[in-house]
Design an enzyme around this catalytic site. Structure first.
Site, PDB file in Angstrom:
ATOM      1  N   GLY A  12       0.439  -1.246   0.116  1.00 42.91           N
ATOM      2  CA  GLY A  12       0.444   0.144  -0.125  1.00 42.91           C
ATOM      3  C   GLY A  12       0.999   1.062  -0.204  1.00 42.91           C
ATOM      4  O   GLY A  12       0.423   2.188   0.257  1.00 42.91           O
ATOM      5  N   ASN A  14       1.834   3.142  -2.845  1.00 42.73           N
ATOM      6  CA  ASN A  14       1.110   3.982  -3.745  1.00 42.73           C
ATOM      7  C   ASN A  14      -0.162   4.697  -2.937  1.00 42.73           C
ATOM      8  O   ASN A  14      -0.260   5.677  -2.964  1.00 42.73           O
ATOM      9  CB  ASN A  14       0.905   3.212  -4.530  1.00 42.73           C
ATOM     10  CG  ASN A  14       2.256   3.509  -5.375  1.00 42.73           C
ATOM     11  OD1 ASN A  14       2.636   4.702  -6.253  1.00 42.73           O
ATOM     12  ND2 ASN A  14       2.970   2.199  -6.228  1.00 42.73           N
ATOM     13  N   ILE A  88      -5.817  -9.845 -12.022  1.00 41.70           N
ATOM     14  CA  ILE A  88      -6.328  -9.116 -13.572  1.00 41.70           C
ATOM     15  C   ILE A  88      -8.356  -8.999 -13.844  1.00 41.70           C
ATOM     16  O   ILE A  88      -8.917  -9.780 -12.664  1.00 41.70           O
ATOM     17  CB  ILE A  88      -6.114 -10.526 -13.911  1.00 41.70           C
ATOM     18  CG1 ILE A  88      -4.827 -10.762 -14.572  1.00 41.70           C
ATOM     19  CG2 ILE A  88      -6.833 -10.317 -16.313  1.00 41.70           C
ATOM     20  CD1 ILE A  88      -3.900 -11.532 -15.090  1.00 41.70           C
ATOM     21  N   LEU A  89      -9.027  -7.950 -14.238  1.00 40.45           N
ATOM     22  CA  LEU A  89     -10.171  -7.980 -14.183  1.00 40.45           C
ATOM     23  C   LEU A  89     -10.409  -7.919 -16.078  1.00 40.45           C
ATOM     24  O   LEU A  89      -9.500  -8.186 -16.361  1.00 40.45           O
ATOM     25  CB  LEU A  89     -10.074  -6.641 -13.711  1.00 40.45           C
ATOM     26  CG  LEU A  89      -9.617  -5.525 -12.519  1.00 40.45           C
ATOM     27  CD1 LEU A  89      -9.655  -4.398 -12.017  1.00 40.45           C
ATOM     28  CD2 LEU A  89     -10.633  -6.519 -11.111  1.00 40.45           C
ATOM     29  N   HIS A 105       1.978   1.578 -13.258  1.00 39.32           N
ATOM     30  CA  HIS A 105       3.302   0.013 -13.130  1.00 39.32           C
ATOM     31  C   HIS A 105       4.055   0.151 -13.119  1.00 39.32           C
ATOM     32  O   HIS A 105       4.442   0.636 -13.990  1.00 39.32           O
ATOM     33  CB  HIS A 105       2.284  -0.708 -14.643  1.00 39.32           C
ATOM     34  CG  HIS A 105       3.003  -1.838 -15.279  1.00 39.32           C
ATOM     35  ND1 HIS A 105       2.410  -2.922 -14.854  1.00 39.32           N
ATOM     36  CD2 HIS A 105       3.746  -2.512 -16.480  1.00 39.32           C
ATOM     37  CE1 HIS A 105       3.382  -4.019 -15.218  1.00 39.32           C
ATOM     38  NE2 HIS A 105       4.440  -3.414 -15.693  1.00 39.32           N
ATOM     39  N   THR A 137      -7.102  -0.875 -19.660  1.00 39.92           N
ATOM     40  CA  THR A 137      -8.269  -2.009 -20.911  1.00 39.92           C
ATOM     41  C   THR A 137      -8.526  -2.974 -20.375  1.00 39.92           C
ATOM     42  O   THR A 137      -7.849  -3.492 -19.511  1.00 39.92           O
ATOM     43  CB  THR A 137      -7.922  -0.992 -22.047  1.00 39.92           C
ATOM     44  OG1 THR A 137      -6.272  -1.806 -22.102  1.00 39.92           O
ATOM     45  CG2 THR A 137      -7.364   0.415 -22.696  1.00 39.92           C
ATOM     46  N   GLU A 170       7.196   6.383  -9.000  1.00 42.91           N
ATOM     47  CA  GLU A 170       5.459   6.047  -8.776  1.00 42.91           C
ATOM     48  C   GLU A 170       4.624   7.004  -8.201  1.00 42.91           C
ATOM     49  O   GLU A 170       3.745   7.274  -7.942  1.00 42.91           O
ATOM     50  CB  GLU A 170       5.599   4.860  -8.760  1.00 42.91           C
ATOM     51  CG  GLU A 170       5.985   3.468  -9.089  1.00 42.91           C
ATOM     52  CD  GLU A 170       6.081   2.315  -8.308  1.00 42.91           C
ATOM     53  OE1 GLU A 170       5.054   1.841  -8.152  1.00 42.91           O
ATOM     54  OE2 GLU A 170       6.768   1.232  -8.564  1.00 42.91           O
TER      55      GLU A 170
HETATM   56  C1  GAR Z   1       4.063  -1.173  -7.394  1.00 44.66           C
HETATM   57  O1  GAR Z   1       5.223  -1.406  -7.839  1.00 44.66           O
HETATM   58  C2  GAR Z   1       2.787  -0.862  -8.450  1.00 44.66           C
HETATM   59  O2  GAR Z   1       3.181  -0.470  -9.339  1.00 44.66           O
HETATM   60  C3  GAR Z   1       2.686  -2.725  -8.920  1.00 44.66           C
HETATM   61  O3  GAR Z   1       2.861  -3.092  -7.415  1.00 44.66           O
HETATM   62  C4  GAR Z   1       3.648  -2.356  -6.428  1.00 44.66           C
HETATM   63  C5  GAR Z   1       2.878  -2.322  -5.529  1.00 44.66           C
HETATM   64  O4  GAR Z   1       2.863  -1.879  -4.254  1.00 44.66           O
HETATM   65  N1  GAR Z   1       2.188  -2.709  -9.543  1.00 44.66           N
HETATM   66  C6  GAR Z   1       2.010  -3.511 -10.383  1.00 44.66           C
HETATM   67  O5  GAR Z   1       2.658  -4.371 -11.055  1.00 44.66           O
HETATM   68  C7  GAR Z   1       0.677  -3.945 -11.413  1.00 44.66           C
HETATM   69  N2  GAR Z   1       0.816  -4.415 -12.582  1.00 44.66           N
HETATM   70  P1  GAR Z   1       2.735  -0.685  -3.206  1.00 44.66           P
HETATM   71  O6  GAR Z   1       1.618  -2.062  -2.510  1.00 44.66           O
HETATM   72  O7  GAR Z   1       3.447  -0.243  -2.377  1.00 44.66           O
HETATM   73  O8  GAR Z   1       1.609   0.471  -3.717  1.00 44.66           O
END
Ligand code: GAR
Length: 212
Positions: A12, A14, A88-89, A105, A137, A170
């Protein structure tokens, strides 16, 4: 005030960056795909409503997506923010929320969709790596790109050091992209995102810097 629903599966960070950005929006709920997602605890500490929609409780993807949609719709959000949501949705789900579903991503899409992006970038020897915020998408890790940030890749990098460098970006671009959405500055024209009021510059990013 517009409202957001944030979907998470894990740590979590992000989501936390979004909370700390003091966006002009109400966080209607944080929904986790796992009851033990560490981010749910962070959300509770921020006194946010949390819900868990656990795929293990549903027979198939369609049933899961329907339950997730029900949890989301109860909040009537303006935007659904996937923040490390590792499910995956299905197509029907994604189409239902078209233009209202955002994802971050950890690669410069369309390079390296899917998992293990940092290890794959190192194996390919790319000099520049990064992250992407995009509208979702039905194709996994695909869709109109809203923002990207690039970082250099150094010879001594490991997947972990590279992941940490990308993650910092990010945390910078995701709140920014959500803010643009909330300000009504994003539109999709011919499958590409336009940001109202953006300024073009001619700066380039070289990695490594030119040898002298
Ligand atoms: C992040 O690096 C995000 O970009 C990635 O999962 C991590 C989650 O970290 N998402 C994907 O790979 C989606 N395809 P967080 O839980 O600390 O935000």
């Amino acid at each position: 005030m517009p409202s957001l629903v944030i979907l998470i599966s894990g740590r979590g960070s992000n989501m936390q960056a979004l909370l700390e950005a003091r966006l002009p929006a109400r966080i209607a709920a944080v929904i986790g795909s796992r009851p033990d997602a560490a981010g749910l605890e962070i959300a509770r500490r921020h006194e946010l409503e949390t819900k868990v929609v656990d795929p293990r409780s549903y027979l198939d993807r369609a049933a899961y997506d329907a339950a997730l949609a029900e949890a989301i719709d109860a909040c009537v959000p303006d935007l659904i923010v996937l923040a490390g949501f590792m499910r995956i949705l299905g197509t029907a789900f994604v189409e239902r929320y078209q233009g209202k579903l955002m994802n971050v991503h950890p690669s410069l899409l369309p390079a390296f969709p899917g998992l293990d992006t940092h290890a794959r970038a190192l194996r390919e020897g790319v000099r520049i790596h990064g992250c992407t915020v995009h509208f979702v998408t039905p194709e996994v890790d695909h869709g109109p790109i809203i923002a990207q940030a690039a970082v250099p890749v150094w010879p001594e990098d490991t997947p972990d050091t590279l992941a940490a460098r990308v993650l910092r970006q990010e945390h910078r671009i995701y709140p920014e992209a959500v803010r643009w959405f909330l300000q009504g500055r994003l539109s999709i024209v011919d499958g590409r995102v336009r940001l109202a009021g953006a300024m073009a510059t001619d700066d380039t990013l070289n990695s490594p810097e030119s040898a002298t």
